[in-house]
Design an enzyme around this catalytic site. Structure first.
Site, mmCIF file in Angstrom:
data_model
loop_
_atom_site.group_PDB
_atom_site.id
_atom_site.type_symbol
_atom_site.label_atom_id
_atom_site.label_comp_id
_atom_site.label_asym_id
_atom_site.label_seq_id
_atom_site.Cartn_x
_atom_site.Cartn_y
_atom_site.Cartn_z
ATOM 1 N N CYS A 130 -8.749 -37.686 -24.002
ATOM 2 C CA CYS A 130 -8.378 -37.053 -25.257
ATOM 3 C C CYS A 130 -9.619 -36.932 -26.125
ATOM 4 O O CYS A 130 -10.700 -37.345 -25.731
ATOM 5 C CB CYS A 130 -7.336 -37.924 -25.956
ATOM 6 S SG CYS A 130 -5.978 -38.383 -24.865
ATOM 7 N N ARG B 171 -11.252 -31.410 -24.376
ATOM 8 C CA ARG B 171 -10.985 -32.715 -23.774
ATOM 9 C C ARG B 171 -9.498 -32.943 -23.527
ATOM 10 O O ARG B 171 -9.126 -33.910 -22.863
ATOM 11 C CB ARG B 171 -11.527 -33.831 -24.665
ATOM 12 C CG ARG B 171 -13.008 -33.713 -25.010
ATOM 13 C CD ARG B 171 -13.419 -34.796 -25.976
ATOM 14 N NE ARG B 171 -13.223 -36.093 -25.391
ATOM 15 C CZ ARG B 171 -14.126 -36.693 -24.611
ATOM 16 N NH1 ARG B 171 -15.257 -36.078 -24.375
ATOM 17 N NH2 ARG B 171 -13.890 -37.857 -24.078
ATOM 18 N N TRP C 175 -4.577 -35.351 -23.941
ATOM 19 C CA TRP C 175 -4.326 -34.973 -22.543
ATOM 20 C C TRP C 175 -3.421 -36.078 -22.025
ATOM 21 O O TRP C 175 -3.851 -37.208 -21.820
ATOM 22 C CB TRP C 175 -5.625 -34.933 -21.731
ATOM 23 C CG TRP C 175 -5.450 -34.352 -20.371
ATOM 24 C CD1 TRP C 175 -5.534 -33.026 -20.009
ATOM 25 C CD2 TRP C 175 -5.178 -35.059 -19.136
ATOM 26 N NE1 TRP C 175 -5.319 -32.879 -18.665
ATOM 27 C CE2 TRP C 175 -5.089 -34.104 -18.098
ATOM 28 C CE3 TRP C 175 -4.997 -36.398 -18.816
ATOM 29 C CZ2 TRP C 175 -4.825 -34.457 -16.758
ATOM 30 C CZ3 TRP C 175 -4.733 -36.753 -17.487
ATOM 31 C CH2 TRP C 175 -4.645 -35.776 -16.485
ATOM 32 N N ASN D 36 -7.988 -42.984 -27.033
ATOM 33 C CA ASN D 36 -8.335 -42.207 -25.840
ATOM 34 C C ASN D 36 -8.556 -43.193 -24.696
ATOM 35 O O ASN D 36 -9.404 -44.086 -24.813
ATOM 36 C CB ASN D 36 -9.612 -41.399 -26.074
ATOM 37 C CG ASN D 36 -10.128 -40.796 -24.756
ATOM 38 O OD1 ASN D 36 -9.359 -40.566 -23.836
ATOM 39 N ND2 ASN D 36 -11.438 -40.593 -24.673
ATOM 40 N N GLY D 37 -7.795 -43.058 -23.626
ATOM 41 C CA GLY D 37 -7.954 -43.960 -22.496
ATOM 42 C C GLY D 37 -6.614 -44.390 -21.942
ATOM 43 O O GLY D 37 -5.581 -43.771 -22.234
ATOM 44 N N GLU E 208 -16.491 -24.255 -3.843
ATOM 45 C CA GLU E 208 -16.604 -24.115 -5.297
ATOM 46 C C GLU E 208 -15.870 -22.866 -5.777
ATOM 47 O O GLU E 208 -15.181 -22.885 -6.792
ATOM 48 C CB GLU E 208 -18.083 -24.069 -5.723
ATOM 49 C CG GLU E 208 -18.342 -23.811 -7.191
ATOM 50 C CD GLU E 208 -17.679 -24.786 -8.156
ATOM 51 O OE1 GLU E 208 -17.594 -24.453 -9.353
ATOM 52 O OE2 GLU E 208 -17.177 -25.832 -7.700
ATOM 53 N N LYS F 185 -12.834 -22.749 -8.588
ATOM 54 C CA LYS F 185 -12.872 -21.930 -9.809
ATOM 55 C C LYS F 185 -11.602 -21.086 -9.924
ATOM 56 O O LYS F 185 -10.955 -21.025 -10.956
ATOM 57 C CB LYS F 185 -14.112 -21.012 -9.819
ATOM 58 C CG LYS F 185 -15.416 -21.767 -10.081
ATOM 59 C CD LYS F 185 -15.634 -22.180 -11.501
ATOM 60 C CE LYS F 185 -15.238 -23.595 -11.817
ATOM 61 N NZ LYS F 185 -15.925 -24.682 -11.179
ATOM 62 N N GLU G 89 -8.441 -23.397 -10.603
ATOM 63 C CA GLU G 89 -8.305 -24.095 -11.882
ATOM 64 C C GLU G 89 -8.075 -23.170 -13.066
ATOM 65 O O GLU G 89 -7.511 -23.595 -14.073
ATOM 66 C CB GLU G 89 -9.488 -25.032 -12.121
ATOM 67 C CG GLU G 89 -10.832 -24.441 -12.278
ATOM 68 C CD GLU G 89 -11.878 -25.535 -12.522
ATOM 69 O OE1 GLU G 89 -11.584 -26.498 -13.235
ATOM 70 O OE2 GLU G 89 -12.995 -25.407 -11.971
ATOM 71 N N HIS H 100 -8.366 -23.240 14.098
ATOM 72 C CA HIS H 100 -7.801 -24.514 14.572
ATOM 73 C C HIS H 100 -6.556 -24.908 13.801
ATOM 74 O O HIS H 100 -6.161 -26.079 13.783
ATOM 75 C CB HIS H 100 -8.867 -25.622 14.481
ATOM 76 C CG HIS H 100 -10.075 -25.318 15.317
ATOM 77 N ND1 HIS H 100 -10.065 -25.355 16.683
ATOM 78 C CD2 HIS H 100 -11.320 -24.917 14.946
ATOM 79 C CE1 HIS H 100 -11.258 -25.018 17.144
ATOM 80 N NE2 HIS H 100 -12.035 -24.744 16.114
ATOM 81 N N LYS I 21 -11.958 -31.035 -19.850
ATOM 82 C CA LYS I 21 -13.346 -30.868 -19.447
ATOM 83 C C LYS I 21 -13.981 -32.153 -18.951
ATOM 84 O O LYS I 21 -14.735 -32.174 -17.981
ATOM 85 C CB LYS I 21 -14.150 -30.334 -20.637
ATOM 86 C CG LYS I 21 -15.620 -30.104 -20.391
ATOM 87 C CD LYS I 21 -15.834 -28.972 -19.432
ATOM 88 C CE LYS I 21 -17.264 -28.673 -19.083
ATOM 89 N NZ LYS I 21 -17.396 -27.701 -18.015
HETATM 90 C C1 AGP Z 1 -14.894 -28.091 -12.748
HETATM 91 O O1 AGP Z 1 -14.777 -26.802 -13.166
HETATM 92 C C2 AGP Z 1 -13.975 -29.027 -13.347
HETATM 93 N N1 AGP Z 1 -14.036 -29.007 -14.737
HETATM 94 C C3 AGP Z 1 -14.058 -30.434 -12.781
HETATM 95 O O2 AGP Z 1 -13.841 -30.358 -11.408
HETATM 96 C C4 AGP Z 1 -15.390 -31.159 -13.025
HETATM 97 O O3 AGP Z 1 -16.395 -30.615 -12.248
HETATM 98 C C5 AGP Z 1 -15.207 -32.638 -12.656
HETATM 99 O O4 AGP Z 1 -14.215 -33.177 -13.484
HETATM 100 C C6 AGP Z 1 -16.514 -33.423 -12.783
HETATM 101 O O5 AGP Z 1 -16.929 -33.417 -14.109
HETATM 102 P P1 AGP Z 1 -18.395 -33.934 -14.455
HETATM 103 O O6 AGP Z 1 -19.380 -33.029 -13.806
HETATM 104 O O7 AGP Z 1 -18.460 -33.882 -15.956
HETATM 105 O O8 AGP Z 1 -18.500 -35.350 -13.935
#
Ligand code: AGP
Length: 600
Positions: A2, A27, A73, A99-100, A477, A481, A484, A500, A595
């Site tokens: 959060c 966040r 979150w 937060n946590g 990757e 993208k 997500e 396979h 994020k």
């Molecule tokens: C990627 O687009 C995501 N936001 C997520 O997978 C991110 O890469 C992952 O949480 C790792 O975050 P960091 O690089 O801040 O450790």
């Protein structure tokens, strides 16, 4: 994970809290709230959803100069007004944001709160109810706060206000990030300096298991036993303009466009006057002493790590393993005699990675963190740090940090090879300069990629990205993208592995995007495309100049074969962006995500 913000000063706190929460919304953004205090009492405003919704609920006539705020979150209890923070003690005297994750909240509830009526489903409410129980016991707010914090297990960043005291905000931290911003006649509290950059750029780091008494004119850091701790503040090197969208519709598009400039910043930062690679001597020494490298990361950073392995093994001839942080914590492989751990993390706050760092430090091993946030937990707690120089990355979907990670890993590999006396026919600084102009030419062709995205993704429920070798890593990757931000079920797959089993999922019209930038597998990946096309897939090949064929959907300008991921990923990022845009998804704040993932 959060976002928390707090203010105590002379000005009206409402706007400062709401602006701060807007800067922290990356966040977590499923519910939010603020609490302010004045002579008429405590004013609590909460809402499900975004800060914009909360703004509509805040009574603008209420003025006060002390307050705390939170954007959520959800971890315990669904997103709702009741579960939103701030939470209050039964009497309403104490109010808190957190937060946590409190791991022992059941035990605390059973041991201390059996006759207290909890109104939310959150672990957080247990903290504030416990505070009231202990206050009734100790009749001293600071002592009760320390005793409360001492009983907590897990991760927490906490800010608490007392309805009977307009001069103090009580703060505590363990594992979750939290900073104190210093001002003249005011002080602020923030999960991230970006939240209160308008107020100050002077910040105090708070270490684990510390509590802080924040007053308008002073800040007192204490250990849990009440002993005071002295600490020097640092200046947060963030340019306020960097955290504004400017004329862009989305931070993600802005950050995709920033990649050519980030490459140039990296070239400048890692170059000495002679134009050669400049690597910190202690980092070089750590690389030279290692008999094996363990890269640990999550999500997109893990994907960059896969390419980093190839770079370090090919260029510096040191064996490398790449591990998903959340798996490594609980399933540690046999370690070599002289391991070096490399943590890759944009935010520098990812809890899964930090848990591994704490573990390997206990075992006495060395750690290097590659991050975009110097001063972050993973940077502070590692032995060495390499900076990404990508500038603040706000969009949840990581883009410029990914290419910056690959560039810095390349420079690390070449710097180490040179330190080992190896001669390379590869000058990464020169090649990265070529890469940056190719990136620019690609980001100038957005319409092309928009059209491909519309053709491929408008209707589909699923999609596949395939590649071989380093293109397979980029395919992973690319699929992340797309998943997500557009919520299309996608997989990044090794081209040769499809037959396979997974090829069974291919049906009429299934989009299959192939990345073909490597000469040694050019024909075999094209064979894999034929295999799925024969089963009705809608195929699309992104190839590299010199390896291209007529029907390829797009031909990437040539760059050094080791650096192709830095250019092949750009169209993949834009495909995902336009797929999400045309499905009316919230590109910068996709559902269920945040994020910086600061809980395990
Ligand atoms: C990627 O687009 C995501 N936001 C997520 O997978 C991110 O890469 C992952 O949480 C790792 O975050 P960091 O690089 O801040 O450790």
């Amino acid at each position: 994970m959060c976002g928390i913000v707090g203010y105590i000063g002379q000005n009206d706190t409402k706007e400062i809290l709401l602006n701060g929460l807007e800067k922290l919304e990356y966040r977590g953004y499923d519910s939010a709230g603020i609490a302010t205090l004045n002579n008429y009492g405590l004013h609590l405003f909460k809402a499900k959803g975004r800060i914009a919704t909360l703004r509509e609920k805040v009574d603008t006539t209420v003025a006060s100069s002390i307050g705390i705020g939170h954007t959520r979150w959800a971890t315990h209890g669904e997103p709702s007004e009741e579960n939103a923070h701030p939470h209050q003690s039964s009497s309403g005297r104490f109010t808190l944001v957190h937060n946590g994750v409190i791991e022992n909240y059941y035990e605390l509830r059973d041991d201390y709160l059996s006759d207290v009526n909890l109104i939310s489903e959150t672990d957080t409410e247990v903290i504030i109810q416990l505070m009231e129980v202990l206050y009734n016991q100790y009749q001293d707010v600071a002592e009760a706060f320390r005793q409360t914090v001492a009983l907590l297990k897990g991760s927490y960043a906490i800010a608490l206000i007392d309805a009977e005291d307009q001069d103090t905000i009580y703060v505590a931290k363990n594992k979750s990030p939290l900073l104190i911003g210093l001002g003249e006649g005011f002080n602020v509290i923030a999960s991230d300096a970006m939240a209160t950059l308008k107020e100050t750029n002077r910040y105090l780091e708070i270490h684990d298991k510390e509590v802080v008494l924040v007053n308008r004119n002073y800040v007192e850091i204490q250990k849990l036993d009440g002993i005071a701790v002295e600490r020097e503040p640092y200046i947060a090197e963030i340019d306020a303009a960097d955290i504004e969208k400017g004329t862009y519709a989305h931070f993600m598009l802005k950050e995709i466009d920033e990649q050519p400039f980030v490459m140039r910043k990296i070239i400048k930062a890692y170059q000495n006057q002679q134009g050669n690679i400049k690597l910190d001597a202690s980092v070089e020494k750590a690389m030279l002493e290692a008999d094996r490298i363990y890269i640990v990361a999550a999500g997109t950073s893990y994907h960059a790590g896969l390419i980093g392995k190839q770079m370090i093994e090919r260029l510096a001839n040191i064996p490398v393993e790449v591990h998903i942080a959340s798996e490594f914590s609980y399933n540690m492989p046999l370690l070599s005699a002289k391991p070096l751990f490399i943590f890759i993390s944009q935010s520098g706050e990812t809890a899964d990675s930090r848990a591994v760092l704490v573990r390997i430090k206990e075992l006495g091993h060395s750690a290097l963190t590659i991050t975009n946030v110097p001063g972050s937990t993973l940077s502070r707690e590692a032995d060495y740090t390499l900076h990404l120089y990508a500038g603040p990355e706000i969009a949840v979907a990581s883009t410029k940090a990914y290419t910056a990670q690959i560039a810095v890993l390349t420079i690390l590999a070449v710097g180490t090879a040179k330190a080992k006396g190896m001669t390379l026919d590869f000058d990464p600084l020169q090649e990265l300069a070529i890469v940056s102009s190719v990136m620019e030419s690609l980001t100038d062709q957005k319409d092309t990629f928009q059209q491909i995205a519309i053709d491929l993704f408008t209707e589909t429920r699923n999609a596949f990205f395939i590649g071989r070798g380093v293109d397979y890593f980029v395919a992973q990757e690319a699929s992340l993208k797309l998943k997500e931000i557009s919520y299309i079920q996608a997989e990044g797959f090794a081209g040769g592995e499809l037959k396979h089993g997974t090829i069974a999922l291919i049906e009429e019209g299934t989009p299959v995007i192939a990345i073909a930038t490597q000469e040694n597998v050019n024909y075999s990946i094209r064979g894999n495309v034929q295999e799925v096309a024969a089963r009705g897939a809608k195929t699309c090949i992104f190839s590299m100049e010199g390896l291209h064929q007529d029907n390829d959907a797009f031909v990437l300008p040539q760059v050094h074969e080791l650096l192709t991921p830095l250019v092949s990923v750009i169209p993949m990022q834009l495909l995902a962006y336009y797929a999400a845009l045309h499905r009316d998804c919230d590109v910068d704040k996709p559902r269920n995500l945040a994020k910086s993932v600061t809980v395990e």
